[in-house]
Motif scaffolding. Structure first.
Motif, mmCIF file in Angstrom:
data_model
loop_
_atom_site.group_PDB
_atom_site.id
_atom_site.type_symbol
_atom_site.label_atom_id
_atom_site.label_comp_id
_atom_site.label_asym_id
_atom_site.label_seq_id
_atom_site.Cartn_x
_atom_site.Cartn_y
_atom_site.Cartn_z
ATOM 1 N N LEU A 197 0.877 -1.181 0.000
ATOM 2 C CA LEU A 197 0.000 0.000 0.000
ATOM 3 C C LEU A 197 0.904 1.218 0.000
ATOM 4 O O LEU A 197 1.528 1.530 1.032
ATOM 5 C CB LEU A 197 -0.866 0.007 1.252
ATOM 6 C CG LEU A 197 -2.109 -0.875 1.239
ATOM 7 C CD1 LEU A 197 -2.797 -0.844 2.601
ATOM 8 C CD2 LEU A 197 -3.081 -0.432 0.148
ATOM 9 N N CYS A 199 1.269 4.540 0.578
ATOM 10 C CA CYS A 199 0.419 5.520 1.263
ATOM 11 C C CYS A 199 0.913 6.948 1.064
ATOM 12 O O CYS A 199 2.122 7.205 1.054
ATOM 13 C CB CYS A 199 0.408 5.214 2.757
ATOM 14 S SG CYS A 199 -0.082 3.526 3.121
ATOM 15 N N ALA A 253 -7.690 0.765 5.225
ATOM 16 C CA ALA A 253 -7.211 0.210 3.945
ATOM 17 C C ALA A 253 -6.360 -1.040 4.191
ATOM 18 O O ALA A 253 -6.453 -2.034 3.459
ATOM 19 C CB ALA A 253 -6.407 1.264 3.175
ATOM 20 N N CYS A 269 -2.394 4.486 -2.184
ATOM 21 C CA CYS A 269 -3.380 4.611 -1.112
ATOM 22 C C CYS A 269 -3.379 6.047 -0.601
ATOM 23 O O CYS A 269 -2.592 6.404 0.275
ATOM 24 C CB CYS A 269 -3.011 3.619 -0.013
ATOM 25 S SG CYS A 269 -4.160 3.578 1.349
ATOM 26 N N LEU A 312 -7.159 0.788 -5.987
ATOM 27 C CA LEU A 312 -7.664 0.290 -4.696
ATOM 28 C C LEU A 312 -9.185 0.471 -4.607
ATOM 29 O O LEU A 312 -9.896 -0.385 -4.086
ATOM 30 C CB LEU A 312 -6.959 1.037 -3.546
ATOM 31 C CG LEU A 312 -7.231 0.511 -2.141
ATOM 32 C CD1 LEU A 312 -6.771 -0.931 -1.966
ATOM 33 C CD2 LEU A 312 -6.551 1.389 -1.084
ATOM 34 N N TYR A 319 -12.685 5.627 0.676
ATOM 35 C CA TYR A 319 -12.089 6.585 1.614
ATOM 36 C C TYR A 319 -13.208 7.348 2.311
ATOM 37 O O TYR A 319 -14.175 7.745 1.664
ATOM 38 C CB TYR A 319 -11.193 7.574 0.857
ATOM 39 C CG TYR A 319 -9.986 6.920 0.219
ATOM 40 C CD1 TYR A 319 -8.846 6.663 0.967
ATOM 41 C CD2 TYR A 319 -9.990 6.553 -1.126
ATOM 42 C CE1 TYR A 319 -7.734 6.055 0.400
ATOM 43 C CE2 TYR A 319 -8.890 5.951 -1.707
ATOM 44 C CZ TYR A 319 -7.760 5.705 -0.941
ATOM 45 O OH TYR A 319 -6.670 5.100 -1.514
#
Ligand SMILES: NC(=O)c1ccc[n+]([C@@H]2O[C@H](COP(=O)([O-])OP(=O)(O)OC[C@H]3O[C@@H](n4cnc5c(N)ncnc54)[C@H](OP(=O)(O)O)[C@@H]3O)[C@@H](O)[C@H]2O)c1
Length: 342
Positions: A197, A199, A253, A269, A312, A319
């Motif tokens: 992920l 981020c 997530a 992400c 994602l 989100y």
């Protein structure tokens, strides 16, 4: 019927993201093996032990990436492993690794090998960074047209707003993520699924009694912290804008990636993007008491390419926190922890 309560391992369980993730996993009824470097650190141990359900479902292990075999015990018997820990500063006494990149890469290899050996781990979820996914072309001459999961930050170029610490971080996150993803291609580890992920900058709340470095960056225009502000400028330089995500979304997530029946590969992400000037405008409009000086606006123009974060979302992740909520919660956290001289 298969139980929905799992045994999972979280490396770096007392860190900013790690502790929020451990709390959520315990709340959902999972048994958590959390690692930290020093079980003798009573403040970190008692902080983790005070989390709801920790008395019955949290087991702590001591493990250091500079001795990566130490993670084996924590991983044994788990179904999912979240590798959140990363070496931020080099251990100068290490004779085995010359820098954090070598240590981080050896760390992911050892952890992935332990997952394969365990015969119980189904998926390894690695907390990667969007700083490893710049759309800059490998020769540094221009940008690709779209920032998506195919982008990798060139690690041997020099950047106007970087410094040794940030370059070491970007290099270690980039090479460690590539290394861990290579297990998805390896025939000898085909039972293990690896998810990374990548981020964005994580902010909002915290369980810790001090602001994380990433919250420090998000609040840097208000606190006047030039070191953290340089971090924002570096992000804008390599990515064009600042990708942001709320701590709660980032941990949701991670858990989403655990709960999917099948999942592997790399996923960006990040909930939103904002430039340094857009963040400053938000603060000026909503927190006029703070005065942002010219020094804390502008910044190097980065790439103006398209962003594609949809991979994602197409898997089904939603989100929940927008820019306003991320910045409002960060300001509230800053106030609670006394970072402003208001
Ligand atoms: N915060 C962000 O904006 C952001 C964005 C993208 C990705 N990430 C990634 O998220 C992860 C967690 O970051 P964070 O923001 O939560 O930072 P953090 O609070 O500084 O956490 C770092 C964690 O790594 C552990 N650690 C450091 N050196 C270690 C070593 N040699 N061996 C074992 N553990 C070690 C620390 O454990 P101890 O408690 O033992 O010191 C701590 O738990 C990192 O992988 C980071 O790259 C963060």
């Amino acid at each position: 019927m298969e139980s929905s309560c799992k045994k999972v391992c979280v490396t770096g369980g007392s860190g900013y993201i790690g502790s929020w993730l451990v709390k959520k996993l315990l709340e959902k009824g999972h048994t958590v093996h959390a690692t930290l470097r020093n079980l003798g650190d009573t403040s970190k141990v008692s902080f983790l032990k005070s989390l709801p359900n920790a008395d019955t479902r949290l087991v702590l292990f001591q493990a250091d990436i500079y001795n990566p075999d130490e993670f084996e015990l924590a991983i044994k018997g788990c179904e999912f492993v979240f590798h959140v820990a990363t070496p931020m500063l080099h251990s100068p006494q290490s004779t085995q690794y010359k820098d954090t990149t070598e240590a981080a890469v050896a760390g992911v290899k050892s952890i992935a090998d332990s997952c394969v050996r365990s015969q119980t781990v189904k998926r390894l979820i690695y907390t990667a960074s969007v700083m490893a996914s710049s759309p800059l072309k490998e020769d540094g001459l221009g940008f690709k047209s779209c920032l998506d999961e195919s982008c990798w930050t060139p690690v041997n170029l020099s950047y106007q707003h970087s410094n040794d610490f940030m370059m070491a971080y970007v290099k270690s996150k980039t090479l460690a993520e590539k290394e861990v993803l290579s297990y998805n291609e390896d025939q000898n580890s085909d039972q293990l699924e690896v998810v990374t992920l990548a981020c964005g900058l994580v902010a909002g709340g915290t369980l810790q009694n001090y602001p994380s470095a990433s919250i420090g960056c998000v609040l840097s225009q208000l606190t006047g912290n030039l070191i953290y502000y340089e971090g924002l400028r570096f992000l804008q330089e390599i990515l064009g804008t600042i990708p942001l995500i709320h701590i709660d979304d980032v941990c949701e997530a991670h858990i989403f990636c655990m709960e999917k029946p099948v999942m592997k590969g790399r996923f960006l992400c990040s909930a939103v993007n904002a430039t340094i000037n857009e963040i400053a405008d938000f603060y000026c409009e909503n927190y006029p008491k703070f005065k942002i000086t010219e020094k804390f606006t502008g910044g190097v123009e980065g790439p103006t390419c398209k962003w594609d974060y949809t991979k994602l979302v197409k898997e089904g992740f939603e989100y929940k926190y927008d820019l306003k909520k991320i910045l409002d919660d960060s300001v509230e956290t800053g106030r609670r922890l006394g970072v402003f001289s208001e």
